[in-house]
Design an enzyme around this catalytic site. Structure first.
Site, PDB file in Angstrom:
ATOM      1  N   ARG A 121      52.578  70.824  49.773  1.00 35.48           N
ATOM      2  CA  ARG A 121      51.574  71.183  48.779  1.00 35.48           C
ATOM      3  C   ARG A 121      50.256  70.460  49.004  1.00 35.48           C
ATOM      4  NH1 ARG A 121      49.721  71.970  43.612  1.00 35.48           N
ATOM      5  NH2 ARG A 121      49.789  69.798  42.993  1.00 35.48           N
ATOM      6  N   LYS A 212      48.708  51.706  46.066  1.00 34.41           N
ATOM      7  CA  LYS A 212      49.399  52.449  47.111  1.00 34.41           C
ATOM      8  C   LYS A 212      48.429  53.292  47.934  1.00 34.41           C
ATOM      9  CE  LYS A 212      51.741  55.901  48.970  1.00 34.41           C
ATOM     10  NZ  LYS A 212      51.234  57.211  49.363  1.00 34.41           N
ATOM     11  N   ASP A 231      55.582  53.349  48.411  1.00 30.15           N
ATOM     12  CA  ASP A 231      55.801  54.507  47.560  1.00 30.15           C
ATOM     13  C   ASP A 231      57.268  54.531  47.178  1.00 30.15           C
ATOM     14  OD1 ASP A 231      57.396  55.546  49.567  1.00 30.15           O
ATOM     15  OD2 ASP A 231      55.772  56.633  50.466  1.00 30.15           O
TER      16      ASP A 231
END
Length: 273
Positions: A121, A212, A231
Site C-alpha cells: 500500500r 522510528k 518497529d
DNA sequence: CACCAGGACGTTT
DNA sequence: AAACGTCATGGT
C-alpha cells in the site's frame, strides 16, 4: 547504453522486497525498474553480473553510491556471531540486501507514509503522489515516468489533494513537513552534515516524524549505518534475545543487522528459530 | 504516563 | 465474509 558489473552480496529481489525503497518495481523475471535522483534505471541480475541501463559516467555519478557498492557487505556478514542461530538464518535468507543511499526528501515523505501501513500500500500511495504532483520526464525509450514531487510541489497543493492519494491521516503531516522545508525551518542540505544524534533531533521536528521514522530516514538517506529503527517486527526480534540484543558487537553498523532481521521477520519461515 | 483516533487495505482466519 | 495487522505519531 548498457553496462555490466560483477557485484557480490547484492540481490535485486531482496532489495526490492526489503521495504527501504518504494520506487523499485519488478518488470521482468530478473529485471527491475527504479527512479532516483531524477533518473530512470533498469537493472538486471544474472548471479553476480548486474546490468545497468546507463552510461559508465552515470553509473559512477549516481548508481555506485545509490547501491552502496563501496561498502563490503561480505565483511559485515562475516562479523555476525557464528553462535547466533537467529542472525545466521537471517543473513542466509537476506544476504543480498544492501542499504541504499536514497534521496533525503523522498525518504522523509515515503517513511511518513510508511507509518502504520504495509509495503504494497505504501508503494501505491507513493506512485499516486508522483503521478499527481511529480514532474514528468522521459526514459531512454521515450516513455514517460514521474519524478518524486518536490517540497514546493507538495506544499503548494491542498491537504485534500494529498488525501486523494490515499494518505489518510498522514496527509496533513506531509503538507506541514513540505511547508517546513520550503520556509527553511529545517535545512535539508545541512542535515547531511550532522552526526546521527543531531540529524535525528532535526528530523524529529517534522510533523509525523517520530523516533522510528527518523531512524529510517537516517539509515536509508543519510547512510547512518548505526541507526537502528525499531518497529513491530524488530520488537518481535528483540524479544528473542531475553538477555538483550548484542548491540555492542555490531557497533557502527547495527542498521545493517536490523535490515537482515527485518527481512527475516517478514519473509522467513515462521516456525524457524 | 497511558490511552486512542485516524484511513485504507493487505493478510489471515 | 470477517477480523486482524500494518516498517507510529500526535494529541488529550
Amino acid at each position: 547504453m548498457m553496462i555490466t558489473k560483477e557485484i557480490p552480496d547484492l540481490d535485486l529481489g531482496q532489495i526490492s522486497r526489503s521495504g527501504q525503497c518504494f520506487r523499485m518495481r519488478q518488470i521482468g523475471e530478473d529485471t527491475y525498474a527504479l527512479i532516483a535522483f531524477g533518473r530512470y534505471l533498469e537493472v538486471r541480475q544474472e548471479g553476480e553480473r548486474i546490468s545497468f541501463s546507463c552510461t559508465e559516467e552515470e553509473f559512477e555519478k549516481i548508481w555506485r553510491g545509490y547501491f552502496d557498492l563501496d561498502t563490503d557487505y561480505g565483511r559485515i556478514k562475516q562479523a555476525v556471531d557464528p553462535a547466533d542461530a537467529y542472525l545466521q538464518a537471517a543473513v542466509r535468507l537476506g544476504g543480498g540486501i544492501r542499504i541504499l543511499q536514497q534521496e533525503l526528501w523522498e525518504t522523509i515523505v515515503t517513511f511518513i507514509i510508511s507509518q502504520r501501513n504495509n509495503i504494497p500500500r505504501i508503494k501505491k500511495c507513493v506512485d499516486m503522489l508522483c503521478r499527481a504532483f511529480g514532474k514528468k520526464d522521459v526514459d531512454f525509450r521515450g516513455e514517460m515516468y514521474d519524478l518524486f514531487p518536490t517540497p514546493e510541489a507538495l506544499a503548494g497543493v491542498s491537504e485534500k489533494d494529498l488525501r486523494d492519494c490515499n494518505l489518510g491521516y498522514r496527509a496533513p503531516y506531509i503538507h506541514k513537513t513540505a511547508r517546513m522545508v520550503c520556509d527553511g525551518t529545517v535545512d535539508l542540505g545541512q542535515l547531511h552534515t550532522l552526526d546521527h544524534g543531531a540529524a535525528r533531533q532535526q528530523l524529529r521536528r517534522f510533523c509525523g516524524v517520530g523516533e522510528k521514522v527518523a531512524d529510517c530516514i537516517c539509515l536509508f538517506a543519510l547512510h547512518h549505518m548505526e541507526a537502528f529503527p525499531v518497529d513491530t517486527h524488530i520488537q518481535d526480534m528483540l524479544r528473542k534475545y531475553p538477555g538483550g540484543f548484542p548491540f555492542e558487537r555490531y557497533e557502527g553498523y547495527a542498521g545493517m543487522i536490523q535490515q537482515y532481521a527485518f527481512y527475516y521477520e517478514l519473509f522467513g519461515e515462521r516456525n524457524l528459530v
